[in-house]
Design an enzyme around this catalytic site. Structure first.
Site, short mmCIF file in Angstrom:
data_model
loop_
_atom_site.label_atom_id
_atom_site.label_comp_id
_atom_site.label_asym_id
_atom_site.label_seq_id
_atom_site.Cartn_x
_atom_site.Cartn_y
_atom_site.Cartn_z
N ASP A 269 8.06 22.44 -25.50
CA ASP A 269 8.17 21.09 -24.93
C ASP A 269 9.21 21.16 -23.83
O ASP A 269 9.73 22.24 -23.53
CB ASP A 269 8.58 20.06 -26.01
CG ASP A 269 8.08 18.66 -25.65
OD1 ASP A 269 8.21 18.26 -24.47
OD2 ASP A 269 7.55 17.97 -26.54
N SER B 92 -1.54 26.82 -4.81
CA SER B 92 -1.09 28.19 -4.95
C SER B 92 -1.50 28.78 -6.30
O SER B 92 -1.44 30.00 -6.49
CB SER B 92 0.44 28.28 -4.80
OG SER B 92 0.83 27.84 -3.52
N LYS C 30 3.30 29.58 4.63
CA LYS C 30 2.50 29.21 3.46
C LYS C 30 1.02 29.20 3.81
O LYS C 30 0.19 29.75 3.09
CB LYS C 30 2.90 27.82 2.97
CG LYS C 30 4.06 27.83 2.00
CD LYS C 30 4.40 26.40 1.61
CE LYS C 30 5.54 26.38 0.61
NZ LYS C 30 5.13 26.70 -0.75
N GLU D 16 11.80 12.99 0.47
CA GLU D 16 10.73 12.36 -0.32
C GLU D 16 9.34 12.84 0.12
O GLU D 16 8.45 13.01 -0.71
CB GLU D 16 10.85 10.83 -0.18
CG GLU D 16 9.70 10.04 -0.78
CD GLU D 16 9.65 10.08 -2.29
OE1 GLU D 16 10.65 10.48 -2.91
OE2 GLU D 16 8.60 9.71 -2.85
N THR E 11 6.41 26.45 6.80
CA THR E 11 5.13 25.80 6.48
C THR E 11 3.97 26.67 6.96
O THR E 11 2.98 26.85 6.24
CB THR E 11 5.07 24.42 7.17
OG1 THR E 11 6.31 23.75 6.92
CG2 THR E 11 3.94 23.60 6.62
N ARG F 3 1.22 0.54 15.12
CA ARG F 3 1.02 0.39 13.67
C ARG F 3 1.38 -1.02 13.26
O ARG F 3 2.06 -1.74 13.97
CB ARG F 3 1.99 1.28 12.89
CG ARG F 3 1.92 2.70 13.15
CD ARG F 3 3.08 3.40 12.45
NE ARG F 3 2.86 3.45 11.00
CZ ARG F 3 3.64 4.13 10.15
NH1 ARG F 3 4.68 4.77 10.60
NH2 ARG F 3 3.37 4.16 8.87
N HIS G 9 12.97 11.53 4.05
CA HIS G 9 12.29 12.75 4.46
C HIS G 9 12.16 13.76 3.33
O HIS G 9 11.07 14.29 3.11
CB HIS G 9 12.83 13.38 5.74
CG HIS G 9 11.80 14.30 6.29
ND1 HIS G 9 10.74 13.85 7.04
CD2 HIS G 9 11.56 15.60 6.06
CE1 HIS G 9 9.91 14.85 7.27
NE2 HIS G 9 10.39 15.93 6.68
N HIS H 132 0.85 -1.20 0.00
CA HIS H 132 0.00 0.00 0.00
C HIS H 132 0.88 1.25 0.00
O HIS H 132 0.68 2.16 -0.80
CB HIS H 132 -0.94 -0.01 1.21
CG HIS H 132 -1.59 1.33 1.47
ND1 HIS H 132 -2.52 1.87 0.62
CD2 HIS H 132 -1.42 2.23 2.47
CE1 HIS H 132 -2.91 3.05 1.09
NE2 HIS H 132 -2.26 3.30 2.21
N HIS I 87 14.43 12.55 12.76
CA HIS I 87 13.22 12.54 13.58
C HIS I 87 12.38 11.28 13.30
O HIS I 87 11.43 11.01 14.02
CB HIS I 87 12.41 13.84 13.44
CG HIS I 87 11.73 14.05 12.14
ND1 HIS I 87 11.52 15.28 11.59
CD2 HIS I 87 11.20 13.19 11.24
CE1 HIS I 87 10.89 15.18 10.44
NE2 HIS I 87 10.69 13.92 10.20
N HIS I 88 12.75 10.54 12.26
CA HIS I 88 12.11 9.23 12.06
C HIS I 88 12.75 8.17 12.96
O HIS I 88 12.33 7.02 12.95
CB HIS I 88 12.24 8.79 10.60
CG HIS I 88 11.52 9.70 9.65
ND1 HIS I 88 10.21 9.50 9.29
CD2 HIS I 88 11.92 10.82 9.00
CE1 HIS I 88 9.84 10.46 8.45
NE2 HIS I 88 10.86 11.27 8.26
N TRP J 20 7.58 -0.38 3.89
CA TRP J 20 8.19 0.36 2.79
C TRP J 20 9.56 0.88 3.18
O TRP J 20 10.40 1.15 2.33
CB TRP J 20 7.28 1.50 2.32
CG TRP J 20 7.43 2.79 3.07
CD1 TRP J 20 6.96 3.07 4.32
CD2 TRP J 20 8.09 3.98 2.61
NE1 TRP J 20 7.28 4.36 4.66
CE2 TRP J 20 7.98 4.94 3.63
CE3 TRP J 20 8.75 4.33 1.44
CZ2 TRP J 20 8.52 6.22 3.53
CZ3 TRP J 20 9.29 5.62 1.34
CH2 TRP J 20 9.17 6.54 2.38
N TYR K 54 8.58 15.75 1.06
CA TYR K 54 8.35 17.04 0.41
C TYR K 54 8.17 16.87 -1.09
O TYR K 54 7.47 17.65 -1.73
CB TYR K 54 9.48 18.02 0.76
CG TYR K 54 9.52 18.24 2.26
CD1 TYR K 54 8.43 18.85 2.89
CD2 TYR K 54 10.55 17.77 3.05
CE1 TYR K 54 8.41 19.00 4.27
CE2 TYR K 54 10.53 17.91 4.42
CZ TYR K 54 9.46 18.52 5.03
OH TYR K 54 9.42 18.66 6.39
N SER L 213 13.93 6.36 -13.16
CA SER L 213 12.91 7.12 -13.87
C SER L 213 12.75 8.52 -13.29
O SER L 213 12.73 9.52 -14.01
CB SER L 213 11.58 6.36 -13.80
OG SER L 213 10.50 7.24 -13.98
N SER L 214 12.67 8.60 -11.96
CA SER L 214 12.46 9.90 -11.31
C SER L 214 13.66 10.81 -11.51
O SER L 214 13.52 12.03 -11.67
CB SER L 214 12.22 9.72 -9.81
OG SER L 214 11.05 9.00 -9.60
#
Lengths: 336, 600
Positions: free
Chosen positions: B104, B267, B330, B254, B327, B449, B252, B75, B301-302, B139, B256, B168-169
């Protein structure tokens, strides 16, 4: 349109009240994180309340603004949107306000980090907890006691728990007594706290550790000093020799079968250290790492097919006969 | 449809399957990304429904433990790598050239390559379900549980799948960074870029810098699993914590990567439907950039419960709190954008406003986790599950649907139905709050979890049932979207160039859908909101010349061939090395042919 702000505000106020009530209800649940029973859990709780209220303040402010603006500035004939590009003063202000809020949170946070990490008090009771897939082993080096899945500690005395792992990463967590700390192979982590109320507390592995992660639970008994001393004394003793016929036959089965390949019952030939120590199995409240009450029915169910009770269990189905199971249950329950 | 006058004569076939396989048009590649990602999003949703169904009641036996672990692992992988990231890529592809006034992207064939490699990597990862079981170590794949002692072949699919998807990314990120820096229309300075484009470039740099770290970690895991190395094996002197550091240094940023495209989208949507400029453009841009920079200083922090020690806990606590400041800026600026407006509540605007509130909830709980002692209670509980879904569903997914409704007329010439759209919005909004808000209570009540079962009597029954009901409501909302999509696509394409009649940015200056070459005449840009400026200053765009001489790159099948070679590299590692060798040959051949391919 000014008046339509009022129902919006009422709605927000009602939701906030509901949230607070619902968060408060969680206090009474058996594995609650907000019903602290130790010094460290208390200081976590005070921080939690601080950030909870500050967070609630921000949540109410932002939600109220969004809902009110959405009502008040919705499309209406003839209305002209005000073409403003920004406002430096306002923007500096709302950069500064979060900074202030964060500083208010940061100072006590750092203080509690300093208080709850580092070296434990020197008069601590030392315990070594080792995580296994999927059970906990508890050793008391000072007392010479080893047990599994049920930790006994005296009230009002600091305990220092060294955290090890025998296989993958686990996490030692008793919400009412302390935040969690991981048990990492190759590392020696630790945590310490002083429990301040006698009682039975629930613990559970909190780091995903494989198939039966959900079934890796344990209990902590905070005893009076006398009860703790009595527990140590009785646990130090060798196994009680089986007195009745069935239990004697059970010991026969136990010591002549695969059981002794993994388990210890002191006073018999069984001295292996792969699975939980069983010398005083009958005195425990739970079986199979805290997932079932220790009743003859549950022990029989476990012996019949362990992986059916705890998927992936390292104890295989030994294909015991019903007769053998009856004898083993009688024996194990006699090991008070 | 306002057809552009004098579009180029067709180069090769412009319809049919072959045209899609060989296209290098950024808009068609965007569509491929979008459709693929929505399909994967629904797959990821089904995986979530399986998880929620098992957890609806205590001691349920809907799916067994091993399968449950595969489902929650897949998932996350599906939603992160196969749905939300490529949905972002779909918008980047469609709108980066259109919003900066280009014809393009900088490297059209590379763009096609990145899509085909993504598709191959995605199918490879999902195929693990039928080849010996999906990844089941989460994951985050913490060592040693992800090592060969404890995990089966699913983790090899994980390694190969993520390496392929990362490639790819990386290709796409480089392409967009180069495009944005080099291909802006005259007058489109960096500080006139739409915020969506700014967020794109921040995401591109986050990916360029973070994916190599993940790649290194994955190769180490591959070696540990297959070639007897011991990077993460404690018993032989390695360190499982090393994996966590490497993973979260990628992981992390990731986060963002997943959320910033949505910030970019709203925006754009908020000012257009409020009919006023974005409040504090500069602050929003710099807030986005500083989130991108600070995002590198918070990974531990993870890992607050891994025994980091006193000083690292304080440092990462402080840096994590700091990220709340940009944050917050924004959020306040978005609210101020609504203030004083004449707000038209389209479905796109519903979704955009909901992002402000829902993301704020995820942001607040994020700050709670920066308070380390509190985090030691909440880490690995349902409180975190609630937090991350308010960020990724409330923030990313709701923002993406805002973008879908907003730009659908530009992409297809057709509007999505507003009635069905609002139905979907309310089903999503109510469903996601029913699913994820009670998870805060579950976490506070001590529910960990990633558990496939739990006992009755712990105060977890009611909220788990509510969460499961909520997840089914979200699923119904998704069906409403699919219905809406097909219903709209059967109607004629009638949308005007400026479909909403209030567009501010350049994509609304060309036809809906745009011609292959995007703009007959590259527009000149005089302001941050170029179309509003032109409207207010009476500037009419230059008329298209009678004969356009626009050179567009011809279709090419080499990206597809090369992607096939890349896929074979991975398939070979999972099966027989001869396949890998063949993959190398195909890559070399297609690279050679690619270089020599005539471009006119």
């Amino acid at each position: 349109m000014r008046s339509s702000g009022t129902p919006a505000r009422r709605l927000v106020a009602f939701s906030v009240l509901l949230l607070i009530v619902l968060f408060a209800v969680a206090c009474n649940d058996p594995q609650s994180t907000v019903n602290p029973k130790s010094d460290n859990a208390d200081s976590v709780q005070s921080l939690y309340l601080l950030v909870f209220w500050l967070g609630m303040l921000v949540f109410v402010g932002v939600t109220l603004a969004a809902v009110v603006f959405a009502f008040v500035f919705r499309e209406r004939p003839g209305r002209q949107a005000r073409q403003i590009h920004g406002n430096t003063r306002l923007e500096i202000l709302w950069t500064f306000i979060p900074v202030v809020i964060l500083v208010v949170m940061a100072v006590p946070t750092f203080q509690v980090i300093i208080d709850t990490t580092g070296d434990p008090p020197s008069d601590s009771l030392v315990i070594v907890a080792t995580g296994h897939q999927w059970w906990f082993e508890f050793a008391y080096p000072g007392q010479g006691v080893t047990t599994a899945n049920e930790l006994h500690i005296p009230v009002n005395r600091p305990v220092s728990i060294k955290l090890l792992s025998d296989d993958v990463i686990h996490s030692f967590w008793v919400p009412q007594l302390s935040g969690k700390t991981d048990m990492v192979p190759g590392h020696e982590n630790s945590l310490f706290f002083t429990p301040n109320e006698i009682g039975e507390y629930r613990g559970q592995c909190a780091e995903f550790c494989g198939t039966s992660h959900a079934n890796m639970r344990f209990r902590v008994f905070v005893d009076s000093q006398e009860d703790f001393d009595a527990w140590v004394a009785s646990t130090l003793a060798e196994r009680i020799e089986p007195s009745d016929e069935l239990a004697t036959a059970g010991e026969q089965v136990f010591t002549t079968s695969a059981c002794i390949g993994c388990h210890t019952v002191r006073g018999t030939v069984a001295a292996a250290r792969v699975g939980p120590e069983l010398t005083h199995f009958g005195s425990r409240d739970t079986v199979a790492s805290g997932i079932m009450d220790n009743t003859p029915e549950n022990v029989a169910r476990w012996l019949r097919d362990p992986p059916a009770v705890k998927p992936g269990s390292k104890m295989p189905n030994l294909n015991l006969t019903e007769d053998q199971i009856q004898k083993l249950v009688a024996y194990l329950e006699s090991l008070k | 449809m306002a057809t552009a006058a004098g579009t180029m004569p067709a180069v090769g076939s412009h319809t049919g399957l072959w045209s899609w396989l060989t296209t290098v048009d950024h808009k068609r590649i965007g569509t491929l990304y979008g459709v693929t990602a929505v399909l994967f999003f629904m797959l990821g949703g089904l995986e979530a429904l399986a998880v929620r169904t098992q957890l609806a009641v205590p001691n349920a036996t809907v799916i067994e433990a091993g399968r449950f672990n595969q489902f929650f692992t897949m998932h996350a992988l599906t939603m992160i790598f196969l749905a939300v990231m490529p949905l972002g890529a779909a918008f980047f592809n469609w709108f980066v050239p259109l919003m900066i006034g280009a014809r393009d992207v900088a490297f059209p064939r590379l763009n096609a390559l990145s899509y085909w490699v993504f598709l191959g990597g995605g199918l490879l990862l999902v195929s693990s379900f039928i080849f010996g079981g999906a990844p089941d170590a989460g994951w985050f794949a913490y060592a040693p549980l992800s090592g060969k002692t404890y995990a089966g072949s699913g983790m090899d699919f994980y390694v190969i799948g993520l390496l392929t998807l990362g490639l790819s990314s990386l290709i796409a990120a480089l392409n967009f960074a180069v495009t944005i820096i080099n291909m802006r229309a005259p007058g489109m300075t960096m500080m006139r870029l739409p915020v969506f484009i700014w967020m794109t470039i921040v995401v591109a740099f986050l990916l360029i810098l973070s994916l190599p770290v993940l790649t290194v970690a994955l190769v180490q895991m591959l070696f540990d699993r297959n070639f007897e190395t011991n990077f993460f094996v404690a018993t032989n002197g390695g360190d499982p914590i090393l994996w966590q550091h490497l993973f979260w240094v990628f992981g992390h940023p990731e986060v963002y990567v997943l959320i910033l495209p949505s910030f970019g989208i709203i925006s754009e949507v908020l000012p257009v439907f409020s009919r006023k400029p974005l409040f504090g453009y500069t602050a929003i841009v710099f807030a986005g950039v500083s989130i991108g920079v600070l995002g590198w200083a918070v990974w531990s922090h993870h890992m607050f419960t891994t025994g980091l020690g006193t000083v690292p806990q304080i440092v990462f606590s402080a840096s994590t709190m700091a990220i709340a400041v940009p944050t917050g800026v924004k959020i306040f600026n978005w609210l101020a954008t609504m203030y004083g407006g004449n707000i038209r509540f389209t479905t796109a605007m519903y979704f955009a406003v909901s992002v402000i509130v829902l993301f704020t909830i995820g942001g607040i709980t994020g700050v709670m986790h920066a308070v380390v002692p509190v985090d030691t209670q909440q880490q690995d509980t349902y409180f975190i599950v609630a937090h991350l879904h308010y960020v990724l569903f409330g923030g990313a997914i709701m923002g993406i649907f805002s973008g879908i409704y907003y730009w659908f007329p530009k992409m297809t010439g057709r509007f999505l139905g507003e009635g069905l759209g609002k139905l979907q919005f309310w089903l999503f909004f109510i469903g996601m709050n029913l699913t994820f808000f009670p998870m805060h209570f579950l976490g506070v009540s001590g529910m960990p979890r990633r558990i496939y079962t739990y006992d009755a009597g712990l105060g977890w029954e009611m909220w788990n049932m509510v969460a499961t009901i909520g997840s089914y409501i979200i699923a119904v909302g998704m069906l409403a979207f699919v219905w809406n999509f097909f219903k709209s696509m059967r109607k004629p394409a009638t949308a005007a160039d400026d479909a909403w009649g209030m567009g501010a940015t350049l994509e609304w200056a060309t036809s809906s859908p745009p011609p292959e070459h995007d703009f007959d005449v590259i527009p000149a840009v005089h302001d941050r909101d170029p179309l509003w400026y032109n409207r207010d200053h009476g500037i009419t765009p230059e008329p298209a010349p009678a004969h356009l001489h626009i050179h567009m790159p011809p279709p090419s099948y080499y990206p597809l061939v090369m992607a096939g070679g890349v896929l074979m590299l991975g398939v070979g590692v999972l099966s027989h090395l001869a396949v890998t060798a063949l993959g190398v040959v195909i890559i070399l051949y297609s690279a050679w042919a690619w270089i020599l391919e005539p471009t006119d």
